[in-house]
Design a protein around this motif. Sequence first.
Motif, PDB file in Angstrom:
ATOM      1  N   LYS A  29      -4.719 -47.682   5.447  1.00 23.38           N
ATOM      2  CA  LYS A  29      -3.946 -46.444   5.485  1.00 23.38           C
ATOM      3  C   LYS A  29      -3.594 -46.075   4.050  1.00 23.38           C
ATOM      4  CE  LYS A  29       0.391 -44.503   7.217  1.00 23.38           C
ATOM      5  NZ  LYS A  29       1.607 -44.768   8.002  1.00 23.38           N
ATOM      6  N   GLY A  30      -3.733 -44.795   3.725  1.00 23.24           N
ATOM      7  CA  GLY A  30      -3.405 -44.328   2.387  1.00 23.24           C
ATOM      8  C   GLY A  30      -2.685 -42.995   2.435  1.00 23.24           C
ATOM      9  N   ASP A  31      -2.094 -42.609   1.324  1.00 26.74           N
ATOM     10  CA  ASP A  31      -1.358 -41.349   1.249  1.00 26.74           C
ATOM     11  C   ASP A  31      -1.728 -40.646  -0.053  1.00 26.74           C
ATOM     12  OD1 ASP A  31       0.411 -39.269   1.297  1.00 26.74           O
ATOM     13  OD2 ASP A  31       2.194 -40.482   1.611  1.00 26.74           O
ATOM     14  N   LEU A  32      -2.478 -39.554   0.061  1.00 25.22           N
ATOM     15  CA  LEU A  32      -2.825 -38.737  -1.105  1.00 25.22           C
ATOM     16  C   LEU A  32      -1.843 -37.572  -1.141  1.00 25.22           C
ATOM     17  CD1 LEU A  32      -6.726 -38.549  -0.934  1.00 25.22           C
ATOM     18  CD2 LEU A  32      -5.335 -39.870  -2.518  1.00 25.22           C
ATOM     19  N   SER A  33      -0.785 -37.729  -1.885  1.00 26.90           N
ATOM     20  CA  SER A  33       0.346 -36.786  -1.966  1.00 26.90           C
ATOM     21  C   SER A  33       0.878 -36.481  -0.571  1.00 26.90           C
ATOM     22  CB  SER A  33      -0.020 -35.538  -2.770  1.00 26.90           C
ATOM     23  OG  SER A  33      -1.098 -34.856  -2.179  1.00 26.90           O
ATOM     24  N   VAL A  34       0.496 -35.373   0.052  1.00 22.75           N
ATOM     25  CA  VAL A  34       1.051 -35.047   1.371  1.00 22.75           C
ATOM     26  C   VAL A  34       0.077 -35.328   2.513  1.00 22.75           C
ATOM     27  CG1 VAL A  34       2.621 -33.293   0.477  1.00 22.75           C
ATOM     28  CG2 VAL A  34       0.312 -32.649   1.142  1.00 22.75           C
ATOM     29  N   THR A  35      -1.115 -35.808   2.202  1.00 20.66           N
ATOM     30  CA  THR A  35      -2.135 -36.040   3.222  1.00 20.66           C
ATOM     31  C   THR A  35      -2.327 -37.530   3.482  1.00 20.66           C
ATOM     32  OG1 THR A  35      -3.318 -34.071   2.465  1.00 20.66           O
ATOM     33  CG2 THR A  35      -4.542 -35.595   3.852  1.00 20.66           C
ATOM     34  N   LEU A  36      -2.106 -37.930   4.726  1.00 22.53           N
ATOM     35  CA  LEU A  36      -2.393 -39.313   5.112  1.00 22.53           C
ATOM     36  C   LEU A  36      -3.895 -39.447   5.344  1.00 22.53           C
ATOM     37  CD1 LEU A  36       0.498 -40.164   7.592  1.00 22.53           C
ATOM     38  CD2 LEU A  36       0.214 -40.950   5.246  1.00 22.53           C
ATOM     39  N   ILE A  37      -4.454 -40.552   4.868  1.00 16.53           N
ATOM     40  CA  ILE A  37      -5.887 -40.783   5.004  1.00 16.53           C
ATOM     41  C   ILE A  37      -6.149 -42.192   5.536  1.00 16.53           C
ATOM     42  CG2 ILE A  37      -6.562 -39.161   3.175  1.00 16.53           C
ATOM     43  CD1 ILE A  37      -6.903 -41.615   1.308  1.00 16.53           C
ATOM     44  N   ALA A  38      -7.344 -42.374   6.055  1.00 15.48           N
ATOM     45  CA  ALA A  38      -7.843 -43.694   6.442  1.00 15.48           C
ATOM     46  C   ALA A  38      -9.043 -43.981   5.563  1.00 15.48           C
ATOM     47  CB  ALA A  38      -8.234 -43.706   7.912  1.00 15.48           C
ATOM     48  N   VAL A  39      -9.007 -45.103   4.860  1.00 20.45           N
ATOM     49  CA  VAL A  39     -10.100 -45.483   3.965  1.00 20.45           C
ATOM     50  C   VAL A  39     -10.815 -46.683   4.570  1.00 20.45           C
ATOM     51  CG1 VAL A  39     -10.741 -46.222   1.642  1.00 20.45           C
ATOM     52  CG2 VAL A  39      -8.765 -44.701   1.961  1.00 20.45           C
ATOM     53  N   LYS A  40     -12.071 -46.474   4.962  1.00 17.35           N
ATOM     54  CA  LYS A  40     -12.865 -47.573   5.528  1.00 17.35           C
ATOM     55  C   LYS A  40     -13.682 -48.182   4.401  1.00 17.35           C
ATOM     56  CE  LYS A  40     -16.325 -48.691   8.999  1.00 17.35           C
ATOM     57  NZ  LYS A  40     -17.140 -48.161  10.089  1.00 17.35           N
ATOM     58  N   ARG A  41     -13.388 -49.436   4.102  1.00 19.33           N
ATOM     59  CA  ARG A  41     -14.094 -50.159   3.048  1.00 19.33           C
ATOM     60  C   ARG A  41     -15.080 -51.103   3.700  1.00 19.33           C
ATOM     61  NH1 ARG A  41     -11.521 -54.171  -1.593  1.00 19.33           N
ATOM     62  NH2 ARG A  41     -13.129 -53.753  -3.145  1.00 19.33           N
ATOM     63  N   SER A  42     -16.352 -50.823   3.504  1.00 19.79           N
ATOM     64  CA  SER A  42     -17.401 -51.639   4.128  1.00 19.79           C
ATOM     65  C   SER A  42     -17.503 -52.982   3.436  1.00 19.79           C
ATOM     66  CB  SER A  42     -18.741 -50.912   4.061  1.00 19.79           C
ATOM     67  OG  SER A  42     -18.664 -49.711   4.792  1.00 19.79           O
ATOM     68  N   ILE A  43     -17.726 -53.992   4.234  1.00 19.60           N
ATOM     69  CA  ILE A  43     -17.917 -55.342   3.712  1.00 19.60           C
ATOM     70  C   ILE A  43     -19.413 -55.481   3.433  1.00 19.60           C
ATOM     71  CG2 ILE A  43     -17.673 -57.800   4.197  1.00 19.60           C
ATOM     72  CD1 ILE A  43     -15.417 -56.970   6.192  1.00 19.60           C
ATOM     73  N   GLU A  82     -19.989 -51.315  -3.530  1.00 20.95           N
ATOM     74  CA  GLU A  82     -18.780 -50.689  -2.990  1.00 20.95           C
ATOM     75  C   GLU A  82     -19.141 -49.460  -2.157  1.00 20.95           C
ATOM     76  OE1 GLU A  82     -15.522 -51.231  -2.012  1.00 20.95           O
ATOM     77  OE2 GLU A  82     -15.026 -51.675  -4.103  1.00 20.95           O
ATOM     78  N   ARG A  83     -18.721 -49.453  -0.883  1.00 13.57           N
ATOM     79  CA  ARG A  83     -18.963 -48.349   0.036  1.00 13.57           C
ATOM     80  C   ARG A  83     -17.647 -47.986   0.714  1.00 13.57           C
ATOM     81  NH1 ARG A  83     -23.206 -48.731  -2.129  1.00 13.57           N
ATOM     82  NH2 ARG A  83     -25.296 -49.079  -1.333  1.00 13.57           N
ATOM     83  N   LEU A  84     -17.176 -46.765   0.483  1.00 13.04           N
ATOM     84  CA  LEU A  84     -15.904 -46.312   1.053  1.00 13.04           C
ATOM     85  C   LEU A  84     -16.094 -44.975   1.766  1.00 13.04           C
ATOM     86  CD1 LEU A  84     -13.714 -46.958  -2.111  1.00 13.04           C
ATOM     87  CD2 LEU A  84     -13.893 -48.451  -0.124  1.00 13.04           C
ATOM     88  N   LEU A  85     -15.523 -44.860   2.958  1.00 12.22           N
ATOM     89  CA  LEU A  85     -15.481 -43.601   3.693  1.00 12.22           C
ATOM     90  C   LEU A  85     -14.012 -43.216   3.847  1.00 12.22           C
ATOM     91  CD1 LEU A  85     -18.088 -44.418   6.477  1.00 12.22           C
ATOM     92  CD2 LEU A  85     -18.399 -42.842   4.575  1.00 12.22           C
ATOM     93  N   VAL A  86     -13.701 -41.939   3.626  1.00  9.49           N
ATOM     94  CA  VAL A  86     -12.322 -41.467   3.707  1.00  9.49           C
ATOM     95  C   VAL A  86     -12.224 -40.443   4.838  1.00  9.49           C
ATOM     96  CG1 VAL A  86     -10.413 -40.392   2.475  1.00  9.49           C
ATOM     97  CG2 VAL A  86     -12.069 -41.810   1.227  1.00  9.49           C
ATOM     98  N   TYR A  87     -11.378 -40.754   5.825  1.00 11.36           N
ATOM     99  CA  TYR A  87     -11.208 -39.905   7.001  1.00 11.36           C
ATOM    100  C   TYR A  87      -9.784 -39.370   7.082  1.00 11.36           C
ATOM    101  CZ  TYR A  87     -15.251 -42.602   8.687  1.00 11.36           C
ATOM    102  OH  TYR A  87     -16.465 -43.204   8.816  1.00 11.36           O
ATOM    103  N   GLU A  88      -9.621 -38.372   7.943  1.00 10.86           N
ATOM    104  CA  GLU A  88      -8.270 -37.969   8.297  1.00 10.86           C
ATOM    105  C   GLU A  88      -7.618 -39.161   8.997  1.00 10.86           C
ATOM    106  OE1 GLU A  88      -7.799 -35.150  11.621  1.00 10.86           O
ATOM    107  OE2 GLU A  88      -9.945 -35.405  11.998  1.00 10.86           O
ATOM    108  N   PHE A  89      -6.331 -39.345   8.817  1.00 20.28           N
ATOM    109  CA  PHE A  89      -5.624 -40.485   9.398  1.00 20.28           C
ATOM    110  C   PHE A  89      -5.273 -40.196  10.847  1.00 20.28           C
ATOM    111  CE2 PHE A  89      -1.717 -43.036  10.089  1.00 20.28           C
ATOM    112  CZ  PHE A  89      -2.298 -44.282   9.935  1.00 20.28           C
ATOM    113  N   MET A  90      -5.553 -41.138  11.726  1.00 16.96           N
ATOM    114  CA  MET A  90      -5.279 -41.007  13.160  1.00 16.96           C
ATOM    115  C   MET A  90      -4.215 -42.044  13.533  1.00 16.96           C
ATOM    116  SD  MET A  90      -7.325 -38.538  13.987  1.00 16.96           S
ATOM    117  CE  MET A  90      -7.495 -38.593  15.740  1.00 16.96           C
ATOM    118  N   PRO A  91      -2.929 -41.669  13.431  1.00 12.24           N
ATOM    119  CA  PRO A  91      -1.844 -42.648  13.519  1.00 12.24           C
ATOM    120  C   PRO A  91      -1.659 -43.331  14.868  1.00 12.24           C
ATOM    121  CG  PRO A  91      -0.965 -40.421  13.489  1.00 12.24           C
ATOM    122  CD  PRO A  91      -2.435 -40.302  13.217  1.00 12.24           C
ATOM    123  N   LYS A  92      -2.163 -42.732  15.943  1.00 15.96           N
ATOM    124  CA  LYS A  92      -1.940 -43.336  17.258  1.00 15.96           C
ATOM    125  C   LYS A  92      -3.040 -44.307  17.671  1.00 15.96           C
ATOM    126  CE  LYS A  92       1.903 -41.174  17.932  1.00 15.96           C
ATOM    127  NZ  LYS A  92       3.172 -41.859  17.919  1.00 15.96           N
ATOM    128  N   GLY A  93      -3.987 -44.577  16.769  1.00 14.11           N
ATOM    129  CA  GLY A  93      -4.983 -45.622  17.013  1.00 14.11           C
ATOM    130  C   GLY A  93      -6.046 -45.244  18.029  1.00 14.11           C
TER     131      GLY A  93
END
Length: 198
Positions: A29-43, A82-93
Amino acid sequence: MSIQALKMTTNNFSEDFIFGKDGFGIVYKGDLSVTLIAVKRSISGLMGQNGQQEFKTEIDVLRKVRHRNLVALLGYYVDGQERLLVYEFMPKGTLGHHLFEWESGNAPPLSCKQRLVISSLDIARGIEYLHSLAQEIFIHRYLKHANILRDKDLNAKVSDFGLVKLATHNKMSMTTQVARTFGYLAPEYASNWIDLLF
């Protein structure tokens, strides 16, 4: 997106910022100023050739489609391993959490009306758009409860587009690789198989 911004918003990918995990990576979970984001970091060690292709497919598809019932890709980062995808944050899972693990979250189970809205409106609209209304038609092929995410207003959105396949007008191409989700087969596959028999 810059790696510096993504490291800063996740406190350098701290365990305290982990929101979830899947077969190929960890979601922060991340916060870019006012936007919550989900950052998927691939292994990188787990990805292999299939994972690399799914990562590329996810970017290719989500750059072409936008719908209120599809999780939005906000950006990505690729450099070496390094592989990262950034999505809108979905807080309710995930929907799976609300169906099977609701007691652990001290939440009431979903009502019949909520289940009907999720399945017949939210999910169906997202899949209908993807399968028949988008400018380019894609078949999802990996629809399951873990890939249905819920936003702060409990609206459901379809996610995980790594196995999506571009539909062509050639019916034979639709049958070359069947969906991997147990219990789900895109109706487009079934109708094309029937057409091929007659």
